[in-house]
Design a protein around this motif. Structure first.
Motif, short mmCIF file in Angstrom:
data_model
loop_
_atom_site.label_atom_id
_atom_site.label_comp_id
_atom_site.label_asym_id
_atom_site.label_seq_id
_atom_site.Cartn_x
_atom_site.Cartn_y
_atom_site.Cartn_z
N ASN A 174 0.82 -1.21 0.00
CA ASN A 174 0.00 0.00 0.00
C ASN A 174 0.86 1.27 0.00
O ASN A 174 0.49 2.29 0.60
N GLY A 175 2.02 1.19 -0.64
CA GLY A 175 2.87 2.36 -0.79
C GLY A 175 3.78 2.64 0.38
O GLY A 175 4.56 3.60 0.32
N THR A 176 3.71 1.83 1.44
CA THR A 176 4.56 2.05 2.61
C THR A 176 5.56 0.89 2.73
O THR A 176 5.16 -0.27 2.87
N LEU A 177 6.83 1.23 2.69
CA LEU A 177 7.87 0.21 2.76
C LEU A 177 8.16 -0.11 4.22
O LEU A 177 8.79 0.68 4.94
N ARG A 178 7.68 -1.26 4.67
CA ARG A 178 7.80 -1.64 6.08
C ARG A 178 8.84 -2.74 6.28
O ARG A 178 9.03 -3.60 5.42
N VAL A 179 9.48 -2.70 7.45
CA VAL A 179 10.44 -3.74 7.84
C VAL A 179 9.76 -4.81 8.68
O VAL A 179 10.13 -5.98 8.63
N THR A 180 8.77 -4.42 9.45
CA THR A 180 8.02 -5.36 10.29
C THR A 180 6.53 -5.15 10.05
O THR A 180 6.11 -4.15 9.47
N GLY A 181 5.75 -6.10 10.52
CA GLY A 181 4.31 -5.98 10.40
C GLY A 181 3.74 -6.89 9.34
O GLY A 181 4.47 -7.58 8.62
N GLU A 238 4.97 -6.23 5.61
CA GLU A 238 6.39 -5.89 5.46
C GLU A 238 6.94 -6.48 4.17
O GLU A 238 6.51 -7.53 3.71
N THR A 239 7.92 -5.80 3.60
CA THR A 239 8.54 -6.26 2.36
C THR A 239 10.07 -6.29 2.44
O THR A 239 10.73 -6.67 1.48
N ALA A 240 10.61 -5.91 3.58
CA ALA A 240 12.07 -5.90 3.72
C ALA A 240 12.65 -7.32 3.64
O ALA A 240 13.78 -7.50 3.18
N GLY A 299 14.72 2.47 5.34
CA GLY A 299 15.27 3.24 6.44
C GLY A 299 16.13 2.46 7.42
O GLY A 299 16.41 1.27 7.23
N PRO A 300 16.56 3.10 8.50
CA PRO A 300 17.50 2.49 9.45
C PRO A 300 16.95 1.29 10.21
O PRO A 300 17.71 0.58 10.87
N GLN A 301 15.64 1.06 10.13
CA GLN A 301 15.07 -0.07 10.85
C GLN A 301 15.58 -1.41 10.29
O GLN A 301 15.51 -2.42 10.96
N VAL A 302 16.12 -1.40 9.08
CA VAL A 302 16.66 -2.64 8.53
C VAL A 302 17.86 -3.12 9.34
O VAL A 302 18.22 -4.30 9.31
N PHE A 303 18.48 -2.20 10.09
CA PHE A 303 19.61 -2.57 10.95
C PHE A 303 19.21 -2.76 12.41
O PHE A 303 19.87 -3.51 13.14
N CYS A 332 18.78 -5.78 16.48
CA CYS A 332 20.00 -5.51 15.71
C CYS A 332 20.59 -6.79 15.13
O CYS A 332 21.78 -7.09 15.26
N TRP A 333 19.74 -7.51 14.42
CA TRP A 333 20.11 -8.81 13.86
C TRP A 333 21.16 -8.70 12.76
O TRP A 333 21.87 -9.66 12.49
N TRP A 334 21.30 -7.57 12.11
CA TRP A 334 22.03 -7.43 10.86
C TRP A 334 23.43 -8.01 10.89
O TRP A 334 23.94 -8.51 9.87
N TRP A 335 24.12 -7.94 12.05
CA TRP A 335 25.52 -8.38 12.10
C TRP A 335 25.66 -9.90 12.15
O TRP A 335 26.72 -10.45 11.81
#
Length: 320
Positions: free
Chosen positions: A131-138, A141-143, A231-235, A240-243
């Motif tokens: 719906n036009g909003t790029l979400r990391v969670t929820g 989400e599409t991240a 945005g920064p939520q991907v990290f 802080c799973w990214w590492w």
């Protein structure tokens, strides 16, 4: 005839003279293809809400992507595709240590560009689904199309072990596949065997955190999503799973290499054709090989010790 002449002239003028540049370009293309196929399957699954794909199809696409990527780059760069496997070859003295950061950067760039290409390919589908909003969670989400994130129940220590174990088995399996003194598979089927190995790992170990087992495959697309609007939520997501998908696979590759060496390779019967001092040369720490051997090629594991490829070096061509 004129076209053939023009094509020959173009080929001559565009040919890269530097072996390192040729290897970097091939490695970039291999990772680029790997990411396009892998992430496209994930995007199709997510944006269609499971009607045009599922977990099994995504896992199968990952395995086939590895096979195709190895065929694309294996004869030139070795088809590492994964910094963890580049580290494995460094530990085995089959790859110079100074090339490790170079390959990592090229693999990272290939993954970044591959993620960008998939985003363009599925741009309308992603924005329609979210719906036009790029979400990391929820729920929308599409991240996770691009990078891996832990399941809600997964702790950081458990996820770290997941990545160490998965990468360790990946490396152990590849070393067995390319070991000419083990149960050798028919020539030319190495990429298929590695692809099936990746497919089996994705199916068996994908529930916790999507089975990244490749630092470049995870970090490159994650960096893309950071600048593309997620945005920064991907990290920060997943505690802080990214590492974890960066550090754990490198440790897993080290452990997998050691396990195969101490469990299998060191115990092969001595080859009577092998010089008496060859074992010392194999274990000489910090010694770089005179040639960089492709990984997924016939007898690559044996050639690094027996010196095969001398003829190709004398003729000015890199060893295959």
């Amino acid at each position: 005839m004129s076209y053939a002449r023009w094509l020959g002239t173009l080929r001559t003028r565009c040919r890269l003279r530097s072996p390192l540049l040729r290897q970097c370009l091939a490695e970039f293309l291999g990772v680029f293809v790997l990411i396009i196929i892998t992430l496209s399957a994930s995007a199709q699954n997510v944006t269609s809400e499971g009607t045009k794909g599922n977990f099994l199809s995504s896992s199968l696409a990952s395995g086939v992507a590895v096979m195709v990527a190895v065929h694309v780059s294996g004869g030139v760069s070795g088809g590492h595709l994964n910094p963890a496997f580049s580290l494995t070859l460094c530990l085995l003295a089959q790859f110079p240590w100074w090339k490790l950061p170079v390959y990592f950067l090229i693999q990272l760039l290939g993954a970044f560009m591959g993620a960008g290409t998939v985003y363009v390919l599925y741009y309308d589908a992603i924005h329609s689904y979210s719906n036009g909003t790029l979400r990391v969670t929820g729920p929308r989400e599409t991240a996770s199309i691009f990078a891996t994130y832990p399941a809600p129940y997964l702790s950081i220590p458990n996820g770290f072990f997941d990545q160490v174990l998965g990468t360790g088995i990946l490396v152990l399996g590849i070393l067995a596949i390319i070991d000419a003194r083990n149960k050798r598979i028919p020539p030319g089927l190495d990429p298929l065997a590695v692809g099936l190995l990746v497919f089996s790992l994705s199916v068996a170990m994908g529930a916790n955190c999507s089975c990244a087992i490749n630092p470049a495959r995870d970090l490159g697309p994650r960096l893309f999503t950071y600048i593309a609007g997620w945005g920064p939520q991907v990290f920060s997501a997943g505690h802080c799973w990214w590492w974890v998908p960066i550090a754990a696979p490198m440790l897993g590759a080290t452990i997998g290499t050691a396990v195969y060496q101490f469990g299998v390779e060191f115990h092969h019967p001595a080859d009577p054709k092998e010089p008496e001092n060859s074992n010392l040369e194999k274990l000489e720490l910090g010694r770089e090989k005179e040639m960089d051997l492709p990984v997924y090629v016939v007898n690559a594991y044996a050639e690094s010790w027996t010196g095969a490829g001398t003829e190709s070096r004398s003729s000015g061509e890199p060893s295959k």
